[in-house]
Design a protein around this motif. Structure first.
Motif, PDB file in Angstrom:
ATOM      1  N   LEU A   1       0.824  -1.202   0.000  1.00  0.00           N
ATOM      2  CA  LEU A   1       0.000   0.000   0.000  1.00  0.00           C
ATOM      3  C   LEU A   1       0.865   1.262   0.000  1.00  0.00           C
ATOM      4  O   LEU A   1       0.480   2.282  -0.586  1.00  0.00           O
ATOM      5  CB  LEU A   1      -0.933  -0.005   1.205  1.00  0.00           C
ATOM      6  CG  LEU A   1      -2.026  -1.082   1.193  1.00  0.00           C
ATOM      7  CD1 LEU A   1      -2.879  -0.982   2.455  1.00  0.00           C
ATOM      8  CD2 LEU A   1      -2.907  -0.964  -0.044  1.00  0.00           C
ATOM      9  N   ASP A   2       2.017   1.205   0.654  1.00  0.00           N
ATOM     10  CA  ASP A   2       2.925   2.357   0.613  1.00  0.00           C
ATOM     11  C   ASP A   2       3.351   2.657  -0.815  1.00  0.00           C
ATOM     12  O   ASP A   2       3.373   3.829  -1.234  1.00  0.00           O
ATOM     13  CB  ASP A   2       4.159   2.081   1.472  1.00  0.00           C
ATOM     14  CG  ASP A   2       3.860   2.193   2.959  1.00  0.00           C
ATOM     15  OD1 ASP A   2       2.784   2.707   3.308  1.00  0.00           O
ATOM     16  OD2 ASP A   2       4.710   1.757   3.767  1.00  0.00           O
ATOM     17  N   VAL A   3       3.687   1.613  -1.565  1.00  0.00           N
ATOM     18  CA  VAL A   3       4.096   1.815  -2.956  1.00  0.00           C
ATOM     19  C   VAL A   3       2.956   2.398  -3.772  1.00  0.00           C
ATOM     20  O   VAL A   3       3.145   3.348  -4.554  1.00  0.00           O
ATOM     21  CB  VAL A   3       4.590   0.487  -3.563  1.00  0.00           C
ATOM     22  CG1 VAL A   3       4.840   0.649  -5.059  1.00  0.00           C
ATOM     23  CG2 VAL A   3       5.855   0.014  -2.878  1.00  0.00           C
ATOM     24  N   LEU A   4       1.753   1.852  -3.596  1.00  0.00           N
ATOM     25  CA  LEU A   4       0.607   2.366  -4.360  1.00  0.00           C
ATOM     26  C   LEU A   4       0.329   3.829  -4.011  1.00  0.00           C
ATOM     27  O   LEU A   4       0.035   4.639  -4.903  1.00  0.00           O
ATOM     28  CB  LEU A   4      -0.631   1.508  -4.082  1.00  0.00           C
ATOM     29  CG  LEU A   4      -0.578   0.050  -4.541  1.00  0.00           C
ATOM     30  CD1 LEU A   4      -1.923  -0.623  -4.286  1.00  0.00           C
ATOM     31  CD2 LEU A   4      -0.207  -0.048  -6.009  1.00  0.00           C
ATOM     32  N   GLY A   5       0.392   4.165  -2.726  1.00  0.00           N
ATOM     33  CA  GLY A   5       0.150   5.549  -2.320  1.00  0.00           C
ATOM     34  C   GLY A   5       1.180   6.494  -2.904  1.00  0.00           C
ATOM     35  O   GLY A   5       0.837   7.588  -3.388  1.00  0.00           O
TER      36      GLY A   5
ATOM     37  N   ILE B   1       3.109  10.464  -7.078  1.00  0.00           N
ATOM     38  CA  ILE B   1       3.954  10.788  -8.233  1.00  0.00           C
ATOM     39  C   ILE B   1       3.093  11.251  -9.404  1.00  0.00           C
ATOM     40  O   ILE B   1       3.409  12.240 -10.071  1.00  0.00           O
ATOM     41  CB  ILE B   1       4.808   9.563  -8.632  1.00  0.00           C
ATOM     42  CG1 ILE B   1       5.838   9.270  -7.544  1.00  0.00           C
ATOM     43  CG2 ILE B   1       5.507   9.793  -9.964  1.00  0.00           C
ATOM     44  CD1 ILE B   1       6.623   7.994  -7.771  1.00  0.00           C
ATOM     45  N   VAL B   2       1.998  10.514  -9.647  1.00  0.00           N
ATOM     46  CA  VAL B   2       1.100  10.897 -10.748  1.00  0.00           C
ATOM     47  C   VAL B   2       0.554  12.301 -10.518  1.00  0.00           C
ATOM     48  O   VAL B   2       0.506  13.143 -11.432  1.00  0.00           O
ATOM     49  CB  VAL B   2      -0.034   9.874 -10.886  1.00  0.00           C
ATOM     50  CG1 VAL B   2      -1.086  10.367 -11.884  1.00  0.00           C
ATOM     51  CG2 VAL B   2       0.510   8.526 -11.337  1.00  0.00           C
ATOM     52  N   ALA B   3       0.129  12.565  -9.284  1.00  0.00           N
ATOM     53  CA  ALA B   3      -0.415  13.892  -8.974  1.00  0.00           C
ATOM     54  C   ALA B   3       0.652  14.970  -9.132  1.00  0.00           C
ATOM     55  O   ALA B   3       0.389  16.058  -9.672  1.00  0.00           O
ATOM     56  CB  ALA B   3      -0.990  13.896  -7.560  1.00  0.00           C
TER      57      ALA B   3
ATOM     58  N   ASN C   1      12.118   8.565  -5.630  1.00  0.00           N
ATOM     59  CA  ASN C   1      13.109   7.908  -4.773  1.00  0.00           C
ATOM     60  C   ASN C   1      12.429   7.123  -3.651  1.00  0.00           C
ATOM     61  O   ASN C   1      12.841   6.000  -3.318  1.00  0.00           O
ATOM     62  CB  ASN C   1      14.064   8.941  -4.184  1.00  0.00           C
ATOM     63  CG  ASN C   1      14.965   9.565  -5.242  1.00  0.00           C
ATOM     64  OD1 ASN C   1      15.199   8.967  -6.299  1.00  0.00           O
ATOM     65  ND2 ASN C   1      15.454  10.766  -4.976  1.00  0.00           N
ATOM     66  N   GLN C   2      11.412   7.711  -3.042  1.00  0.00           N
ATOM     67  CA  GLN C   2      10.694   7.005  -1.978  1.00  0.00           C
ATOM     68  C   GLN C   2      10.005   5.752  -2.514  1.00  0.00           C
ATOM     69  O   GLN C   2       9.964   4.724  -1.831  1.00  0.00           O
ATOM     70  CB  GLN C   2       9.675   7.946  -1.336  1.00  0.00           C
ATOM     71  CG  GLN C   2      10.288   9.096  -0.570  1.00  0.00           C
ATOM     72  CD  GLN C   2       9.262   9.885   0.202  1.00  0.00           C
ATOM     73  OE1 GLN C   2       8.355   9.317   0.818  1.00  0.00           O
ATOM     74  NE2 GLN C   2       9.382  11.206   0.182  1.00  0.00           N
ATOM     75  N   ARG C   3       9.479   5.852  -3.739  1.00  0.00           N
ATOM     76  CA  ARG C   3       8.853   4.659  -4.330  1.00  0.00           C
ATOM     77  C   ARG C   3       9.868   3.546  -4.527  1.00  0.00           C
ATOM     78  O   ARG C   3       9.598   2.372  -4.208  1.00  0.00           O
ATOM     79  CB  ARG C   3       8.230   5.033  -5.678  1.00  0.00           C
ATOM     80  CG  ARG C   3       7.589   3.854  -6.421  1.00  0.00           C
ATOM     81  CD  ARG C   3       7.519   4.120  -7.901  1.00  0.00           C
ATOM     82  NE  ARG C   3       8.849   4.313  -8.464  1.00  0.00           N
ATOM     83  CZ  ARG C   3       9.062   4.815  -9.683  1.00  0.00           C
ATOM     84  NH1 ARG C   3       8.048   5.173 -10.446  1.00  0.00           N
ATOM     85  NH2 ARG C   3      10.301   4.947 -10.132  1.00  0.00           N
TER      86      ARG C   3
ATOM     87  N   PRO D   1      -4.731  -2.398  -7.778  1.00  0.00           N
ATOM     88  CA  PRO D   1      -6.096  -2.900  -7.961  1.00  0.00           C
ATOM     89  C   PRO D   1      -7.019  -1.792  -8.458  1.00  0.00           C
ATOM     90  O   PRO D   1      -6.757  -0.602  -8.254  1.00  0.00           O
ATOM     91  CB  PRO D   1      -6.483  -3.370  -6.554  1.00  0.00           C
ATOM     92  CG  PRO D   1      -5.657  -2.525  -5.644  1.00  0.00           C
ATOM     93  CD  PRO D   1      -4.356  -2.282  -6.360  1.00  0.00           C
ATOM     94  N   ASN D   2      -8.062  -2.200  -9.107  1.00  0.00           N
ATOM     95  CA  ASN D   2      -9.043  -1.250  -9.614  1.00  0.00           C
ATOM     96  C   ASN D   2     -10.043  -0.945  -8.506  1.00  0.00           C
ATOM     97  O   ASN D   2     -11.094  -1.577  -8.394  1.00  0.00           O
ATOM     98  CB  ASN D   2      -9.747  -1.819 -10.847  1.00  0.00           C
ATOM     99  CG  ASN D   2     -10.686  -0.811 -11.484  1.00  0.00           C
ATOM    100  OD1 ASN D   2     -10.562   0.409 -11.249  1.00  0.00           O
ATOM    101  ND2 ASN D   2     -11.620  -1.290 -12.285  1.00  0.00           N
ATOM    102  N   LEU D   3      -9.680   0.041  -7.685  1.00  0.00           N
ATOM    103  CA  LEU D   3     -10.537   0.398  -6.552  1.00  0.00           C
ATOM    104  C   LEU D   3     -11.596   1.383  -7.007  1.00  0.00           C
ATOM    105  O   LEU D   3     -11.298   2.473  -7.504  1.00  0.00           O
ATOM    106  CB  LEU D   3      -9.698   1.017  -5.426  1.00  0.00           C
ATOM    107  CG  LEU D   3      -8.707   0.083  -4.724  1.00  0.00           C
ATOM    108  CD1 LEU D   3      -7.873   0.868  -3.721  1.00  0.00           C
ATOM    109  CD2 LEU D   3      -9.431  -1.049  -4.031  1.00  0.00           C
TER     110      LEU D   3
END
Length: 472
Positions: free
Chosen positions: A142-146, A151-153, A201-203, A229-231
């Protein structure tokens, strides 16, 4: 033999499979298979099963065999001929012995029950180790997904700023805006690009942490990636379970708590085992043995009769003679001696402990103390789980409310930023005011992402505590 085209297809299929992003379920399955803590817990469970088998074998009579080969020098009584020997004598002894406990204060029966409890506790310990690994994997996943969403934002905001720079450059060149407005936007872009690099870098760091949790090697890490996942928006629901309901499910299904309960039961059984040391014991033992002696001689052939030997005289002067009979002898053969020296014994041994320097009393007292300590650990674990459940539920509810608030704030912030961009293009507001509107959007977006993943983490944590499947 496969054709080159078939081999190429297989190779491409394997390569594509190796490079396919991993789902959360695949990550958890890999960690459960490879993580050292899980493997060690599995070995502990295997040892506990072996110990249970050993306690059953303790009920079976033992059987031991032995043999000796030696030489005696000097004056000694030979054990098989019961005669004095002064020369070197070879001796051999062979035996089989067995013993079985008929009664030992029920210690063996209680040991079997305790070993069964310990075996079950070890299996719960294995499941608890899996739960710990699941929790670590879910957290890293979940950390990676967050961070990816951040990054996208951030990239989206940087792209938006670049568009504003192009527009502002045209306005500055046309004399409609001061050059200071362009410099402010360029400074804003530099900060946003720095944010993109920092989040990247954090990712990468969190991906390494996830790979270590999965025990990936270097080759696997180079190809490792995860799939988000497609949430759906409806996946973030208001928590409806009460603390009492969740805690009841946790205490009924959590392997760590079940393991601690079994350890309390095992400690209680240890008291009964300690008490058996104060009770009489009865055992049955038996032995069969045989041996060989170099002093064991036997006659060979007929007697040799020699001349009578005078040994005295009568009162009238007549000489008294003694027969002179000799024999040829040889050492009795090894096999014959084993047969003639064969003997058997059987006996009962009763042991009544009267006073053992208070050892038995202290053993019982120590077992009682360990039992009380295990009960305290169980109570402590229950309190900890209750606190963890309360914290997770509070975090889940708080994250849900923050998610709703951040969603509304983001929606209104994006509308406000669009309006600010239009006013900036018309020269009504400055770049500082435009950046303020953009920063409000960035903050709302960050709050939304944080709230979403805090909610998911709290939700998955509660699922793991309750023994529920972990899915996204």
């Amino acid at each position: 033999m496969r054709s080159p085209l078939a081999l190429l297809i297989v190779l491409l299929a394997q390569l594509s499979f190796a490079q396919a992003p991993w789902t959360l379920e695949q990550c958890i399955a890999r960690a459960e298979e490879k993580h050292l803590d899980v493997l060690n817990a599995g070995l502990d469970a295997e040892l506990a099963d072996e110990n249970l088998d050993r306690t059953y074998w303790d009920l079976v009579p033992n059987l031991n065999a032995g043999g000796t080969h030696g030489y005696n020098f000097g004056r000694v009584i030979d054990r098989y001929t019961n005669t004095f020997a002064t020369d070197r004598v070879r001796t051999n002894n062979f035996y089989l012995s067995t013993q079985v406990d008929l009664f030992r204060g029920l210690s063996k029966q209680n040991s079997i029950k305790q070993a069964g409890i310990d075996s079950e506790a070890a299996m719960k310990g294995l499941e608890a180790a899996r739960n710990d690994v699941r929790l670590a994997v879910v957290q890293a996943f979940l950390d990676v997904l967050g961070i990816r969403e951040r990054i996208v934002a951030a990239e989206k905001q940087a792209a938006n700023t670049r568009e504003q720079i192009v527009l502002t450059t045209a306005l500055v060149d046309g004399g409609r805006l001061a050059r200071a407005e362009l410099l402010a936007l360029e400074a804003q872009l530099a900060q946003e690009e720095y944010n993109v690099t920092d989040w990247t870098n954090q990712r990468d760091q969190r991906m390494l942490a996830l790979g270590r949790a999965l025990q990936l090697d270097m080759a696997e890490m180079r190809q490792f990636d995860i799939v988000a996942p497609n949430l759906q928006p409806g996946a973030i629901l208001e928590p409806a379970r009460s603390m009492e309901q969740v805690l009841e499910n946790v205490l009924a299904n959590n392997p760590s708590y079940a393991q601690m309960e079994l350890q309390v039961e095992s400690a209680e059984r240890a008291i009964d085992i300690s008490r058996s040391g104060s009770m009489p014991s009865l055992s049955l033992n038996g032995t069969v043995s045989t041996g060989y002696s170099g002093r064991d001689l036997r006659q060979v052939g007929d007697p040799i009769i020699g001349a009578p030997i005078p040994i005295g005289a009568t009162g009238s002067g007549e000489v008294v003679f003694s027969p002179n009979i000799n024999y040829l002898t040889e050492v009795t053969p090894f096999s014959d001696q084993l047969d003639q020296n064969f003997n058997q014994s059987v006996g009962l041994t009763l042991n009544v402990p009267l006073f053992n320097n208070m050892g038995n009393s202290y053993a019982v007292q120590r077992s009682r103390v360990e039992f009380e300590k295990s009960r305290n650990r169980l109570l402590s674990l229950r309190n900890t789980m209750q606190q963890n459940v309360m914290d997770a539920l509070v975090q889940q509810r708080s994250a849900y409310r923050q998610y709703l608030a951040a969603s509304k704030a983001l929606e209104s912030g994006e509308l406000s930023m669009e309006y600010a961009q239009e006013r900036f293009a018309q020269g009504v507001i400055t770049s500082l005011e435009l950046n303020t509107a953009k920063n409000n959007v960035n903050r709302s977006q960050a709050d939304l992402i944080n709230a979403k993943y805090q909610y998911l983490m709290a939700s998955k944590y509660l699922d793991i505590l309750q023994g529920l499947p972990v899915t996204l």
